[in-house]
Scaffold this motif. Sequence first.
Motif, short mmCIF file in Angstrom:
data_model
loop_
_atom_site.label_atom_id
_atom_site.label_comp_id
_atom_site.label_asym_id
_atom_site.label_seq_id
_atom_site.Cartn_x
_atom_site.Cartn_y
_atom_site.Cartn_z
N GLU A 5 4.30 -1.65 -4.32
CA GLU A 5 4.25 -1.72 -2.86
C GLU A 5 5.53 -1.19 -2.21
O GLU A 5 5.48 -0.59 -1.13
CB GLU A 5 3.96 -3.14 -2.40
CG GLU A 5 2.54 -3.55 -2.71
CD GLU A 5 2.18 -4.88 -2.09
OE1 GLU A 5 2.18 -4.99 -0.86
OE2 GLU A 5 1.88 -5.81 -2.86
N ALA A 6 6.68 -1.42 -2.87
CA ALA A 6 7.94 -0.94 -2.28
C ALA A 6 7.93 0.59 -2.24
O ALA A 6 8.31 1.21 -1.23
CB ALA A 6 9.11 -1.45 -3.11
N LEU A 7 7.44 1.19 -3.30
CA LEU A 7 7.38 2.66 -3.34
C LEU A 7 6.32 3.17 -2.36
O LEU A 7 6.53 4.15 -1.63
CB LEU A 7 7.05 3.11 -4.78
CG LEU A 7 7.21 4.58 -5.10
CD1 LEU A 7 8.61 5.09 -4.77
CD2 LEU A 7 6.90 4.83 -6.58
N ALA A 8 5.19 2.48 -2.31
CA ALA A 8 4.10 2.88 -1.39
C ALA A 8 4.61 2.91 0.04
O ALA A 8 4.25 3.81 0.83
CB ALA A 8 2.93 1.90 -1.52
N ALA A 9 5.48 1.97 0.40
CA ALA A 9 5.97 1.87 1.77
C ALA A 9 6.82 3.08 2.16
O ALA A 9 7.03 3.36 3.35
CB ALA A 9 6.77 0.59 1.94
N LYS A 10 7.29 3.80 1.16
CA LYS A 10 8.12 4.99 1.46
C LYS A 10 7.28 6.20 1.87
O LYS A 10 7.82 7.23 2.24
CB LYS A 10 8.95 5.35 0.23
CG LYS A 10 9.97 4.30 -0.09
CD LYS A 10 10.96 4.79 -1.14
CE LYS A 10 12.03 3.73 -1.33
NZ LYS A 10 12.59 3.69 -2.64
N TYR A 11 5.95 6.08 1.75
CA TYR A 11 5.07 7.22 2.06
C TYR A 11 4.10 6.83 3.18
O TYR A 11 2.97 6.43 2.90
CB TYR A 11 4.27 7.62 0.83
CG TYR A 11 5.09 8.05 -0.37
CD1 TYR A 11 5.70 9.31 -0.40
CD2 TYR A 11 5.23 7.21 -1.47
CE1 TYR A 11 6.44 9.70 -1.51
CE2 TYR A 11 5.96 7.61 -2.58
CZ TYR A 11 6.56 8.86 -2.60
OH TYR A 11 7.27 9.25 -3.69
N PRO A 12 4.52 6.96 4.43
CA PRO A 12 3.62 6.54 5.52
C PRO A 12 2.39 7.45 5.65
O PRO A 12 2.43 8.62 5.25
CB PRO A 12 4.50 6.64 6.77
CG PRO A 12 5.65 7.51 6.39
CD PRO A 12 5.82 7.43 4.91
N TYR A 13 1.36 6.88 6.20
CA TYR A 13 0.09 7.60 6.45
C TYR A 13 0.32 8.90 7.20
O TYR A 13 1.11 8.94 8.14
CB TYR A 13 -0.84 6.68 7.25
CG TYR A 13 -2.06 7.37 7.80
CD1 TYR A 13 -3.13 7.70 6.98
CD2 TYR A 13 -2.13 7.71 9.16
CE1 TYR A 13 -4.24 8.35 7.50
CE2 TYR A 13 -3.24 8.34 9.68
CZ TYR A 13 -4.29 8.67 8.84
OH TYR A 13 -5.38 9.31 9.34
N GLN A 14 -0.39 9.95 6.78
CA GLN A 14 -0.32 11.22 7.50
C GLN A 14 -1.72 11.67 7.83
O GLN A 14 -2.53 11.86 6.92
CB GLN A 14 0.34 12.29 6.64
CG GLN A 14 1.77 11.92 6.31
CD GLN A 14 2.56 13.07 5.75
OE1 GLN A 14 2.03 14.15 5.55
NE2 GLN A 14 3.82 12.83 5.52
#
Length: 402
Positions: free
Chosen positions: A376-385
Amino acid sequence: MKITGARVIVTCPDRNFVTLKIETDQGLTGIGDATLNGRELAVASYLTDHVIPCLIGRDAHRIEDIWQYLYRGAYWRRGPVTMSAIAAVDTALWDIKAKAAGLPLYQLLGGRSRDGVMIYGHANGGDIAETVDEVQRYIEMGYKAIRAQSGVPGLASTYGVSKDKMFYEPADGALPTENIWSTEKYLDHAPKLFDALRSRFGFEHHLLHDVHHRLTPIEAGRLGKSLEPYRLFWMEDPTPAENQEAFRLIRQHTVTPIAVGEVFNTIWDAKDLIQNQLIDYIRATVVHAGGISHLRRIADLAALYQVRTGCHGATDLSPVCMGAALHFDISVPNFGVQEYMRHTEATDAVFPHAYSFDAGYMLPGDVPGHGVEIDEALAAKYPYQPSYLPVNRLEDGTLWNW
Ligand SMILES: O=C(O)C(=O)C[C@H](O)[C@H](O)CO
Ligand SMILES: [Mg+2]
């Protein structure tokens, strides 16, 4: 075991993914894929605003009851948004149940029916020579089955062909890209591709081809007939499947096997095609067809008619879907093949997984659950586009099927 929390995680490690995470009072968590390409936030909202409030406090072990509660309880049945949301809940609950049992998910589905899951890769090139080279690359990697797509002379771009070779990413625009399509040019070209492939590689490997809903039934019959000498494993989505009678016309003209169903959401979408033996492979998969529970129902119906599974597995189906699909594939008796379009390194890092590739086969792994987690920490670094799938127009500007 009570559900104490659930949340939706939207992340874009090279492409958008929607993941549902369910938590329980026993500390076990499970995740499910809810990604609907180009319409991601509709499913995220469906889950967050309408489904999650109904999950809290329910017994996580009652997978079937929760499935029925969400399907019948919504009143508005079926459709990709609803069924992707239900699929995410179902997948996460199967993950939790298998973790609670301390078993890989496939053991709860009846155990292994085979040693490995045959997969096909997506070979694409701007022209025939380049596609032949790409097929060669897959063969060298040990693939037994390869789907071949080539650019068509006179068309600037077409489905399935991209600069990225190990995967194909059609959702590329902040607004839909417009492609131009010519059935005449395509029908002239496609047999030449397979002639070149069989002349070069012989008949040892399975070759597949995706028509991506672009032909009328009689045109599809003509294509299937012209491809017969090359003995394809399947011709995919030859015509749109809303009118299922259309496939009877194709059948009257060709013995090239037909695969359909990546856009199907329920058993009702597939029922007539299966019962009338108008298809050979059903391509519905975990995320868009109501999860493991519902996909098993579709596969069981298909088994009665010797229709085999061929789950969709493009890059927009997340590693969570891939992991769950592999547990399904290795256990289901009437398995055919599994699509495996590789994810990028960034995607794989966000979704650590137990599945692996071995000489043309995939293995789901033996960790408890479906074997896929989310960082989840890594996922948070890639916001929705925001990104859209393309649309397709005929050369005169008429909007066509993409
Ligand atoms: O992988 C396939 O067979 C496809 O047809 C890819 C689809 O266009 C893609 O998954 C749509 O989101
Ligand atoms: Mg397809």
